[in-house]
Write an enzyme that holds these catalytic residues in place. Structure first.
Site, short mmCIF file in Angstrom:
data_model
loop_
_atom_site.label_atom_id
_atom_site.label_comp_id
_atom_site.label_asym_id
_atom_site.label_seq_id
_atom_site.Cartn_x
_atom_site.Cartn_y
_atom_site.Cartn_z
N HIS A 64 0.83 -1.15 5.66
CA HIS A 64 0.39 0.19 5.23
C HIS A 64 1.30 0.67 4.11
CE1 HIS A 64 -1.52 4.18 6.59
NE2 HIS A 64 -0.85 4.44 5.48
N GLY A 72 0.26 14.04 -3.60
CA GLY A 72 -0.59 14.96 -4.33
C GLY A 72 -0.97 16.20 -3.56
N ASP A 288 4.36 3.05 5.54
CA ASP A 288 3.72 4.12 4.76
C ASP A 288 4.45 4.27 3.42
OD1 ASP A 288 1.78 6.02 4.31
OD2 ASP A 288 2.73 7.60 5.48
#
Length: 392
Positions: A64, A72, A288
């Site tokens: 991942h 964002g 992540d």
């Protein structure tokens, strides 16, 4: 590309003991108690790596990673940067799976595929998932099935957001249809077919996933539920999900506030699972990496963010081994064999004959990463970076 790794304590991730490993043409050719140069043709071409006093692991898999950047949530200036090759290799990682996240609009699938191909050319192995948080999934070809069948790098879809204030709130019928599309197209293309689900900290937790599993004939093994440690309740429900055949993925990147708010630190989670004698087979860790770690108020107002790092992947495994007394083979399996099974990477995640020659060598006392070999090529040797990305 012939490499001989000598005398290390090998974990495949199962403990094999002190062994020599010979790699030829990017593959593991053999693993024996001892391999002499005299046994090898053209031995003047062999690179010999002394692994005595070291642990030898399969190259790490990070399932991942926002390889083109993420974030964002706080506006354009909070878009996180794309990853570089040495960010990955110095973390001991030899395989990444790239994905989009919240932003499937200014980030797109074309860029994601192109970045994966860049990383493949630069020396590691990179795959991608089709889509983002959004359902219907935005794809490369216009259809999920075609993406999976026709594009070798596409392993499935994700990360689809559920139980999160950023979710696009798919209906159960939409979710069922998506998972069915993944399953059928994976069967037709010889892939595993992964559905990576971003789990938020909302009230529903695994509720929608359970409905799909209970109301269809689709095996739970297609689901990889990520961020499964974001709070104690999610983690405990995740253990039930894992026992039922799904894959529970714990996120290693974190910030102090998350931990203070109830997130279960990954190294501690591994200890808890080990103490409960729960099999690790369906347990994975991922970083992540390059994703945002956003801080929101209780009303959903954006307060700030930090950037996830791929180095956290092995850091949590190292802490599990050194501080939490989790057996090495169990801890290492969560970033090698288990993600390989979860995503159907048949040549990855294990050190055995015929598998890809992806190897990470670490110092025994400190467990610090020293040497990284990807597809038979040494990219980092004794902490010295030998191969950099094109623009590094």
């Amino acid at each position: 590309m012939i490499t001989l790794v000598k005398g290390g304590e090998v974990y495949s991730p199962e403990k094999l003991g002190q062994k020599d490993i010979l790699t030829v043409g990017g593959k593991v050719a053999c693993i024996k108690d001892e391999i002499s140069l005299g046994e090898i043709e053209n031995n003047e071409l062999v690179e010999v790596i002394d692994a005595r006093g070291k642990y030898v692991f399969p190259g790490f898999i990070d399932g991942h990673v926002h390889i083109t950047g993420g974030g964002g949530e706080g506006g354009f200036a909070t878009r996180t940067p794309e990853i570089q090759l040495t960010d990955i290799t110095t973390a001991g990682i030899t395989t990444v799976i790239g994905c989009l996240g919240t932003d499937g609009f200014t980030r797109n699938m074309t860029d994601l595929l192109a970045k994966a191909r860049v990383l493949n050319e630069e020396g590691i192995t990179a795959y991608i998932l089709s889509g983002s948080y959004k359902i219907p999934v935005v794809t490369l070809t216009g259809e999920v099935e075609k993406d999976i069948i026709l594009i070798p790098e596409v392993l499935g879809v994700g990360e689809i957001a559920l139980s999160d204030h950023r979710s696009f709130e798919p209906s159960i019928s939409e979710l069922k249809k998506l998972v069915a599309e993944v399953r059928v197209s994976a069967m037709l293309s010889g892939k595993k077919g992964a559905v990576n689900v971003h789990l938020g900290d909302g009230r529903k937790m695994f509720e929608d996933i359970w409905k799909v599993i209970n109301e269809t004939e689709i095996p739970p093994s297609h689901f990889i539920a990520t961020h499964g440690n974001r709070k104690e309740e999610v983690f405990n429900e995740g253990l039930k999900f894992m026992k039922h055949g799904g894959f529970l993925d714990l996120t290693t990147s974190t910030i102090k506030k998350f931990l203070e708010s109830g997130e279960v630190k990954c190294s501690r989670a591994l200890r808890l699972i080990h103490e409960q004698n729960i099999p690790f087979d369906n347990l994975t860790l991922s970083s992540d990496g390059q994703g945002s770690l956003p801080n929101f108020s209780e009303s959903g107002e954006y307060l700030g963010l930090k950037v996830g790092g791929v180095k956290s992947l092995y850091q949590e495994v190292k802490e599990a081994i050194l501080k939490e007394d989790v057996p090495i083979e169990k801890a290492i399996s969560t970033i090698t064999k288990n993600p390989a099974v979860a995503y159907g990477l048949k040549d990855k995640g294990e050190l055995s004959k015929g598998k890809d020659a992806d190897i990470t060598i670490v110092d025994k006392p400190t467990c610090e990463i020293e040497t990284v070999i990807s597809k038979g090529k040494t990219l980092v040797k004794e902490k010295e970076i030998l191969v950099k990305g094109t623009f590094e």
